[in-house]
Design a protein around this motif. Sequence first.
Motif, PDB file in Angstrom:
ATOM      1  N   GLU A   1       1.519   6.401  -4.494  1.00  0.00           N
ATOM      2  CA  GLU A   1       2.108   6.873  -2.906  1.00  0.00           C
ATOM      3  C   GLU A   1       1.426   5.807  -2.108  1.00  0.00           C
ATOM      4  N   GLU A   2       0.333   5.116  -2.336  1.00  0.00           N
ATOM      5  CA  GLU A   2      -0.227   4.236  -1.435  1.00  0.00           C
ATOM      6  C   GLU A   2      -0.098   2.713  -1.854  1.00  0.00           C
ATOM      7  N   GLN A   3       0.632   2.591  -3.088  1.00  0.00           N
ATOM      8  CA  GLN A   3       0.838   1.093  -3.635  1.00  0.00           C
ATOM      9  C   GLN A   3       1.804   0.367  -2.657  1.00  0.00           C
ATOM     10  N   MET A   4       1.449  -0.893  -2.530  1.00  0.00           N
ATOM     11  CA  MET A   4       2.269  -1.806  -1.953  1.00  0.00           C
ATOM     12  C   MET A   4       3.775  -2.045  -2.466  1.00  0.00           C
ATOM     13  N   PRO A   5       4.697  -2.269  -1.927  1.00  0.00           N
ATOM     14  CA  PRO A   5       5.959  -2.489  -2.242  1.00  0.00           C
ATOM     15  C   PRO A   5       5.807  -3.660  -3.324  1.00  0.00           C
ATOM     16  N   ASP A   6       6.808  -3.442  -4.151  1.00  0.00           N
ATOM     17  CA  ASP A   6       7.220  -4.650  -5.221  1.00  0.00           C
ATOM     18  C   ASP A   6       7.243  -6.103  -4.676  1.00  0.00           C
ATOM     19  N   ASP A   7       8.059  -6.251  -3.476  1.00  0.00           N
ATOM     20  CA  ASP A   7       8.438  -7.482  -2.857  1.00  0.00           C
ATOM     21  C   ASP A   7       7.069  -7.926  -2.360  1.00  0.00           C
ATOM     22  N   ILE A   8       6.050  -7.052  -1.873  1.00  0.00           N
ATOM     23  CA  ILE A   8       4.996  -7.804  -1.429  1.00  0.00           C
ATOM     24  C   ILE A   8       3.870  -8.163  -2.554  1.00  0.00           C
ATOM     25  N   LEU A   9       3.616  -7.135  -3.608  1.00  0.00           N
ATOM     26  CA  LEU A   9       2.920  -7.372  -4.672  1.00  0.00           C
ATOM     27  C   LEU A   9       3.282  -8.894  -5.390  1.00  0.00           C
TER      28      LEU A   9
END
Length: 134
Positions: free
Chosen positions: A60-68
């Motif tokens: 739920e609070e995880q950053m989006p894959d493109d940011i990661l």
Amino acid sequence: MTTDLRNRIARAMAKAAGSKAFREPGTEWNHLRSVWLGHADAALAAIQDQFVPPPPGSTEEQMPDDILALIDPPPYLSTACETAQLLEQAVAEHPERQAGLGEWARRMHARCRTNNKYTGRLCDCGHHGETADA
């Protein structure tokens, strides 16, 4: 919910309303105190979902894959597992306390959220089977 929080809310509500329920000693105020505690329970129930963190493993609070993809997060060690490791070190320093310290260390590892809630990185402590480097 903690009893302390419930009591603090009840006392604050009573004080704001000008009630003597928590200011006056004596059992004659018990009924009014229980009414204010009931009001505190209702207030806590109304906002309860705002204080409940996402469950372990939630994205739920995880950053989006493109940011990661743009960052290289460091190895993750949960606070619970960090505390467990300190307890395990204490066993070596205080072998006579092994049973109690070992039990607390097991409890802490069991409380690990397993993955970093922002990056998704898995806890690196080695007590959870698969680690971030696996």
